[in-house]
Write an enzyme that holds these catalytic residues in place. Structure first.
Site, PDB file in Angstrom:
ATOM      1  CB  ALA A 148      -9.143 -22.828   1.920  1.00 38.67           C
ATOM      2  CD  GLU A 258      -9.781  -8.187  -4.353  1.00 35.76           C
ATOM      3  OE1 GLU A 258     -10.260  -9.276  -4.743  1.00 35.76           O
ATOM      4  OE2 GLU A 258      -9.392  -7.992  -3.195  1.00 35.76           O
ATOM      5  N   GLY A 356      12.880   9.990  11.927  1.00 32.63           N
ATOM      6  CA  GLY A 356      11.984   9.719  13.061  1.00 32.63           C
ATOM      7  C   GLY A 356      10.580  10.241  12.818  1.00 32.63           C
ATOM      8  CD  GLU A 383       5.015 -15.196  -2.073  1.00 33.18           C
ATOM      9  OE1 GLU A 383       3.860 -14.734  -1.980  1.00 33.18           O
ATOM     10  OE2 GLU A 383       5.969 -14.729  -1.416  1.00 33.18           O
TER      11      GLU A 383
END
Ligand SMILES: Cc1cc2nc3c(=O)[nH]c(=O)nc-3n(C[C@H](O)[C@H](O)[C@H](O)COP(=O)(O)OP(=O)(O)OC[C@H]3O[C@@H](n4cnc5c(N)ncnc54)[C@H](O)[C@@H]3O)c2cc1C
Length: 395
Positions: A148, A258, A356, A383
């Site tokens: 979950a 948050e 790089g 999502e």
């Protein structure tokens, strides 16, 4: 074509002036920056590689007032005159370090402690908060389980009451600070299925029956992450945080702040990407001219600035609404997506501009690149954020 003059496109000059920030915000920024530059920045590469932030550093952050910023004075924090925009300044200055693992480790109490202060008992607040804000003791938030994550209402860790104790059985997954925390604000099932059967319980992570396993991850190395296992772990009944069955509401309230904090940090990390890429582009020469003299590179930097400035405006508008007492759930969800996608774009473009050099360990850009996905997944994935927003829209 002659080279243009180099310009100081730095973290500060890149930040658009804010109608919401005044002298006290600047004073907090200056003071916090001095602390960070002295006590944190010189060591972040070492700590990140060692996957560890020494406890002494937490204590220094506590003594300085970083851990207690925005928390009530009575528990050792300071909140007089502290508003959402001081909170944004805190996130921005921590992001400027360019090591999300260090700030995540130091600030994990930012998700573990608020439920206690919001709905815990006075005795619990007095027992836990001061030592956490001094940096002596650490508290995590344990919600996610192996089965979950996004589907919070489906957690199965159980707490059964036996006399004056709860007996807890189950497991938690991906818990920030799980290896080093003393306490965990833990979501447990005390009732039936669904959101209404969830409560929050304070669990002593050193109690008998708790096992912790460290997890290796892509980024945020300095912040430890753990799987926690509870086997007949005892927690006194007065460790219940808020009422029985009130856990889901407590978790959701925590998520809102948050998400604002994560959006502030992600936007500021994107600004770090511009700072380092722009400075590099003004020094590095290819084909007889500076990178910044190639139009394609200049446009990359301009687009990064465009996206970060738009996100900053959205961030500040959301913070202003929260500051005046609103809970703009839909916008906080979409803001988190906006901010983390801006970070994703800027981390990609900055790495590309640095070539790089941007791929080598020990630079801010390389670390930030590895932190993109955790920002887009943790605290509510893209999502789920969009789905929640769509539901708020009545769809
Ligand atoms: C470094 C790190 C630190 C973390 N720290 C903590 C912590 O301190 N405390 C804590 O409790 N948790 C923590 N987490 C867990 C985090 O909150 C979860 O990873 C997050 O909520 C997603 O849950 P999941 O990983 O189980 O993914 P899942 O829920 O299994 O989802 C997998 C994917 O499917 C997508 N998905 C799921 N449901 C739907 C749907 N209905 N429609 C469309 N797409 C869907 C998700 O967006 C995601 O992309 C942390 C995670 C990480 C990586």
């Amino acid at each position: 074509m002659p080279s243009r003059q180099s310009s100081a496109l730095d973290f500060d000059s890149l930040r658009p002036p804010s109608p919401f920030m005044g002298e006290t915000h600047q004073a907090w920024r200056d003071s916090l920056r001095r602390f960070i530059e002295r006590e944190l920045m010189p060591f972040v590469t070492e700590w990140d590689e060692a996957e560890y932030v020494p406890r002494e550093v937490f204590k220094k952050a506590g003594a300085f007032g970083l851990l207690g910023a925005g928390y009530p004075e009575q528990y050792g924090g300071w909140s007089e005159g502290f508003d959402r925009f001081h909170g944004i300044v805190t996130s921005e200055e921590l992001a400027r370090i360019g090591a999300g693992g260090v700030s995540t480790a130091l600030m994990v109490h930012g998700i573990g402690l608020p439920p206690i202060l919001a709905i815990g008992t006075d005795e619990m607040k007095e027992r836990i908060a001061p030592s956490v804000l001094r940096g002596e003791v650490q508290i995590s938030l344990a919600i996610t389980e192996p089965d979950a994550g996004s589907d919070v209402a489906n957690i199965s860790t159980r707490a059964e009451r036996h006399g004056d104790h709860y007996i807890v059985n189950g497991s938690k997954m991906f818990i920030t600070g799980g290896m080093t925390s003393h306490w965990a604000t833990t979501a447990v099932r005390t009732g039936g299925d669904g959101a209404g059967g969830i409560s929050l319980l304070l669990i002593d992570l050193n109690a008998k029956g708790v096992t912790r396993t460290p997890l290796k991850k892509q980024g945020w190395w300095a912040s430890d992450t753990a799987a926690l296992y509870f086997e007949d772990v005892e927690a006194p009944v007065d460790h219940l945080i808020g009422g029985l069955g009130q856990g889901f509401a407590g978790i959701m309230r925590n998520f809102n702040s948050e998400r604002l904090g994560m959006a502030s940090g992600a936007t500021a990390s994107a600004r770090v990407c511009i700072e380092d890429a722009a400075q590099w582009a003004q020094q590095r020469r290819t084909f007889g001219k500076r990178l910044a003299d190639h139009q394609v590179i200049r446009h990359k930097i301009a687009e990064m600035v465009q996206r970060v400035n738009a996100t900053t405006a959205y961030l500040e508008h959301c913070a202003w609404r929260v500051q005046r007492g609103e809970t703009p759930v839909m916008d906080l969800c979409l803001l988190k997506v906006q901010a983390t996608q801006t970070l994703e774009f800027c981390a990609r473009e900055a790495t590309q501009i640095m070539g790089g050099a941007g791929y080598m360990r020990g630079s801010r850009i390389e670390r930030i690149y590895r932190e993109v996905r955790v920002n887009a997944i943790g605290g509510g994935s893209e999502e789920i954020m969009r789905d929640l927003a769509a539901r708020q829209l009545g769809l």
